[in-house]
Design an enzyme around this catalytic site. Structure first.
Site, PDB file in Angstrom:
ATOM      1  N   CYS A   1       0.831  -1.208   0.000  1.00 34.58           N
ATOM      2  CA  CYS A   1       0.000   0.000   0.000  1.00 34.58           C
ATOM      3  C   CYS A   1       0.866   1.259   0.000  1.00 34.58           C
ATOM      4  O   CYS A   1       1.381   1.670   1.043  1.00 34.58           O
ATOM      5  CB  CYS A   1      -0.935  -0.010   1.209  1.00 34.58           C
ATOM      6  SG  CYS A   1      -1.955   1.464   1.307  1.00 34.58           S
TER       7      CYS A   1
ATOM      8  N   CYS B   1      -0.398   4.143   2.116  1.00 31.86           N
ATOM      9  CA  CYS B   1      -0.230   3.948   3.565  1.00 31.86           C
ATOM     10  C   CYS B   1       1.215   4.190   3.989  1.00 31.86           C
ATOM     11  O   CYS B   1       1.479   4.830   4.996  1.00 31.86           O
ATOM     12  CB  CYS B   1      -0.568   2.520   3.988  1.00 31.86           C
ATOM     13  SG  CYS B   1      -2.018   1.811   3.253  1.00 31.86           S
ATOM     14  N   ASP B   2       2.152   3.629   3.254  1.00 31.76           N
ATOM     15  CA  ASP B   2       3.517   3.516   3.771  1.00 31.76           C
ATOM     16  C   ASP B   2       4.573   4.324   3.024  1.00 31.76           C
ATOM     17  O   ASP B   2       5.721   4.377   3.468  1.00 31.76           O
ATOM     18  CB  ASP B   2       3.933   2.028   3.774  1.00 31.76           C
ATOM     19  CG  ASP B   2       3.019   1.192   4.674  1.00 31.76           C
ATOM     20  OD1 ASP B   2       2.584   1.717   5.705  1.00 31.76           O
ATOM     21  OD2 ASP B   2       2.738   0.037   4.336  1.00 31.76           O
TER      22      ASP B   2
END
Ligand code: NAP
Length: 309
Positions: A133, A136-137
């Site tokens: 992701c 997300c990261d």
């Protein structure tokens, strides 16, 4: 046997939100947690884009909070995953583990699982540089060199997005031809921070002993040449698999298995709703999954009322 008002399949963001809303509506929902309790969020580290947490919150903590919140209003959680479903019966029948449950309505929030490469050290490094992701990261790799795997639109989108943070992105694809749409591919190709490596496969990710990603062991499929590429992260963009197989033949799905819904969360079977990533291949965000979980729970309430159940 007790007939439930609503059973929710899946315990990610969508499932927990549906649980919270239906519990507060006094419907005493039963949540069957599924293969990956907590869903994709339970695999991520810090979540910085879920509104309401100015300092961010870890994925597992966010999920645990949602679960506590729904439980406080009477949501009942059970481990296991659905192995059989008969949506033609009234009440609907579901089998999970050795148990069977009957329900007036069903919310399918079983999510999608990221496809992984299946490398020897991959799983141990999830959350330590291995991620599926980018939104997300990506932020955690500011100024670092990273790799993105895949040759479809997801990989192009991730690689392009990640250049906001990374000093360099190496896009690694197993073939020479790309599945990605021309526009996405052209955009990635035009980005000076992205380097393409084709006909290349990843044999492993290093270094588990350091608990962080330090390099990828690569191999050229044509020449057989093998080498280590130093990177701080490996992002996978090789697709997701919606968890909807158990409903095959009973609900409409697209070619990749995502459930088809209309009016956001309605399936073609009355009383059966779907929300979150199992029916969303476009946004796939915690907040959008939570939003559609809320919609599904509100529709369940309406349905039960209209049907006099
Ligand atoms: P996809 O189109 O199925 O592409 C997956 C890519 O990963 C392919 O290039 C595939 O290689 C590669 N791959 C799969 N398994 C692999 C493995 N084990 N090892 C190495 N490589 C592997 O999936 P996607 O990119 O997630 O896209 C899914 C759908 O969503 C598509 O319809 C796409 O257009 C859409 N999408 C749209 C957007 C957008 O428009 N903004 C963004 C993302 C996704 P091969 O090519 O060799 O099979």
């Amino acid at each position: 046997m007790d007939i439930r008002n609503v059973v929710i399949v899946g315990s990610g963001c969508a499932g927990h939100t549906a649980a919270l809303y239906s519990a507060r509506a006094n419907l005493k929902p039963l949540i069957i947690e599924g293969h990956e309790p907590g869903g994709q969020l339970s695999m991520t580290t810090l979540v910085e884009n879920f509104p309401g947490f100015p300092e961010g919150i870890t994925g597992p903590e966010l999920i645990e909070n949602m679960r506590k919140q729904a439980s406080r209003f009477g949501a009942e959680y059970r481990m296991g995953h659905v192995v059989k479903a008969d949506l033609s019966k009234r009440p609907i029948e579901l089998s999970f583990g050795k148990e069977m449950v009957q329900t007036r309505t069903l919310i399918i929030a079983s999510g999608a699982s990221a496809r992984w490469l299946g490398l020897p050290n991959e799983h141990a490094l999830i959350g330590h540089g291995v991620s599926s992701c980018a939104t997300c990261d990506g932020f955690f790799f500011s100024g670092k060199e990273i790799a993105v795997i895949g040759g479809g639109d997801s990989a192009m989108e991730e690689a392009t997005f990640l250049t906001r943070f990374a000093s360099k992105v190496t896009l690694i694809h197993r073939r020479e031809q790309f599945r990605a749409s021309k526009i996405m591919l052209d955009r990635a190709r035009a980005n000076p921070k992205i380097e393409f490596l084709t006909d290349t496969v990843v044999d492993d990710v290093l270094d588990v002993s350091k608990k962080e990603v330090t390099a990828l062991r690569l191999r050229n499929r044509k020449s057989g040449e093998s080498w280590d590429l130093p990177v701080s992260a490996m992002f996978l963009g090789i697709g997701h698999i919606p968890n909807a197989k158990v409903f095959e033949g009973q609900l409409d799905a697209d070619a990749d298995g995502y459930l088809i819904t209309h009016k956001n969360v309605f399936t073609k079977v009355p009383g059966v709703f779907a929300c979150g990533d199992v029916q969303d291949r476009r946004y796939r965000q915690a907040i959008t999954a939570a939003g559609s979980g809320c919609m599904a729970a509100l529709e369940v309430e309406k349905y039960l009322e209209e049907e006099g159940l």
